[in-house]
Structures are given as C-alpha cells and as structure tokens.
Design an enzyme around this catalytic site. Structure first.
Site, PDB file in Angstrom:
ATOM      1  N   HIS A   1      38.627  41.538  44.304  1.00 27.40           N
ATOM      2  CA  HIS A   1      39.574  40.422  44.204  1.00 27.40           C
ATOM      3  C   HIS A   1      40.671  40.736  43.190  1.00 27.40           C
ATOM      4  O   HIS A   1      40.418  40.869  41.998  1.00 27.40           O
ATOM      5  CB  HIS A   1      38.829  39.159  43.774  1.00 27.40           C
ATOM      6  N   GLY A   2      41.906  40.876  43.657  1.00 30.51           N
ATOM      7  CA  GLY A   2      43.039  41.096  42.769  1.00 30.51           C
ATOM      8  C   GLY A   2      43.458  39.825  42.062  1.00 30.51           C
ATOM      9  O   GLY A   2      42.939  38.729  42.341  1.00 30.51           O
TER      10      GLY A   2
END
Length: 299
Positions: A90-91
């Site tokens: 997850h950025g």
C-alpha cells in the site's frame, strides 16, 4: 513577499496533484450519478449493466496513468481464470492500484473487488462510485461470497498504517494480520502477490512522528496528508500465485488452520517482499524514478 510567494508555490506544488486526484474521484462519482439518473439505472452496482460506464471510467484513469506515470502492467498471465486473493503493498496514495484496476478491466473485462479500510466508507458522496468499482468493507463473509461468485478479491494487509508510516525503504507493515490467509484457505483459492515499482517516490508522507502515530492508533483515521505527485515511472508487477493445496481434506484443513494460516501468511509476505527486492531500488530515489521514464530497456 518573495519568500512568502515561494513558500506558497512550494506548498501548492507538493499538494496540488493529490488534491487533483481527489477532485477527479469526486467528479467521477458525480458523472455516475448523472448517468444513473438519466438512464434510470436501478440495477445492482456490480451487475454488467454498469460495464459501459466502467469502461469509460477505466479509460480515463488509464490515459491519466499513461501520461503522468508512463504506467506499465506486467504479469497479468499470473492471475487465475477463476477466483483468487491479490495481496499488494500500500503506497501513500494507492493511485497505482486504481491504475491496475482500470487496465485490467480494459484488457480482460475483469472486475476486482477491493477490500478498503472502514474510514473510506465514511467519506461523503462516494457511495455509488464505491459500489460500481467493487469496493467493499471486507468482512470474512463478504470476501468468501465474492470468491464463491468467481471474483478476484484484493487486499493490502498493511492498509492505512502502511500507507502512513512506511517510507522509501518499502517496509511491509502487516503486523500479525493473517485474515486474508484464513479466507484463502477456507475458500481454497490461490494468493497472488503484487507490487508497484516507485509508488513511494510518486507520493510520500511526512516522516513519522510519535504524535501522529499515537493519533492514528487511537482513532484509526489518517490525519497526515500525502504530498508529491511527481511523474515518476510506475510499473506494477503481478507475481506468481501461491497455490492452495487441493489434496488437503476439509477435516485436515480444520485441524491445521492455525498452523496453515501462519505458513500461508508468511509465504505471501515473503512473495511480496521478493517483488520489492527484485524491482525496487532501496532506499527509493525520486531522481532515479524520474529518469526511468526514459529507460527503454526496462520495458
């Protein structure tokens, strides 16, 4: 005045792209509402009735992905024809995941159901968009039903915590989360690891501070704003699936679920970490990520 103007300009540069993304998301929801009203559509948001408008939405985001990030998607052949669970890093802003959803729909006409944090459903004015794009709270029952119906289901075990507090070292922040492994074992489906190169160079969070960490842990709300939006190179890599062993019986699965879910979770974390190690320069470099837009050899 000059210093003040430069400061304001710098702030706008840092935040204008993330705010633009938010604007486009809400604009998309408004267009969906107009489409629904003009065509008197009352069908289930997941039904094929919405496919034409899904294609329009996917085309817009795919064009944005091509222009702004030179987006590439690799490893689609690793996705199973039937159900499975996609697990990804997850950025700070999961815009890369939106790119993936859009391109996969355009290429394969496949709708992936996405597990999102509960705070997403508290955001005003996005109900129809979340429904049409297959975003769900991700309870155990919902995930099992989606897999039973043949969908791919995606989840980021790190979730908002990973978005807020991971950094250019690309550290996975999954804690002891193994729910996705339990669901995969129960549904007897494979797990597919996925990672987007340079996602942290495109959008970043401010360095972790104890106050913000405590604030998040107590409220589960993301108070720290992301910044950036530089046109760095994005490449999403889909790894080889971790298969479910079809030889195990239901009774054996029940007996071994505690041990099995840990092993499955560990294998998945290792697979995602392997994608990061293979495709990502660590620590991440914004300049290298920008220069990769011109690197034809990697295509």
């Amino acid at each position: 005045i000059i210093i003040g103007s430069l400061a304001i300009s710098a702030i706008l540069v840092f935040f204008i792209v993330p705010l633009t993304i938010v604007f486009f998301i809400y604009l998309t929801n408004i267009l969906l509402l107009i489409y629904q009203r003009n065509n008197e559509v009352k069908a289930d948001p997941l039904s094929d009735v919405w496919n034409s408008v899904r294609k329009t939405i996917a085309s817009f985001w795919d064009i944005y992905a091509r222009i702004w990030h030179g987006y590439e998607l690799h490893g689609v052949k690793n996705l199973p024809e039937g159900p499975g669970i996609i697990v990804y890093y997850h950025g700070a802003i999961p815009i890369d995941y939106l790119y993936f959803l859009s391109r996969l729909f355009l290429w394969k006409k496949r709708l992936v159901l996405s597990v999102a944090d509960h705070f997403v459903f508290r955001l005003p004015g996005l109900k129809l968009l979340l429904g049409v794009t297959g975003v769900m709270p991700g309870t155990r029952e919902e995930c099992l039903l989606a897999l039973k119906n043949g969908y791919l289901v995606s989840i980021s075990p790190g979730g908002v915590r990973e978005a807020l507090f991971s950094d250019e070292s690309y550290q996975l922040m999954w804690g002891n989360r193994k729910g996705f492994a339990e669901v995969a074992l129960e549904a007897k489906v494979p797990i597919i690891p996925m990672y987007t190169q340079n996602v942290r160079e495109g959008y970043r969070m401010f360095k972790e501070r104890r106050f913000f960490r405590q604030l998040y842990e107590s409220t589960r709300l993301p108070f720290t704003p992301p910044y950036g939006g530089l046109p760095v190179k994005f490449r999403t890599y889909i790894g080889k699936p971790i298969p479910y062993d079809p030889n195990i019986t239901t009774e054996e699965l029940v007996e071994k679920v505690c041990k099995g879910k840990f092993l499955f979770s560990f294998q998945t974390k290792t697979a995602v970490q392997a994608l990061i190690s293979k495709h990502q320069t660590i620590p991440g470099s914004i300049w290298k990520a920008l220069l990769e837009r011109f690197d034809k050899r990697r295509k």
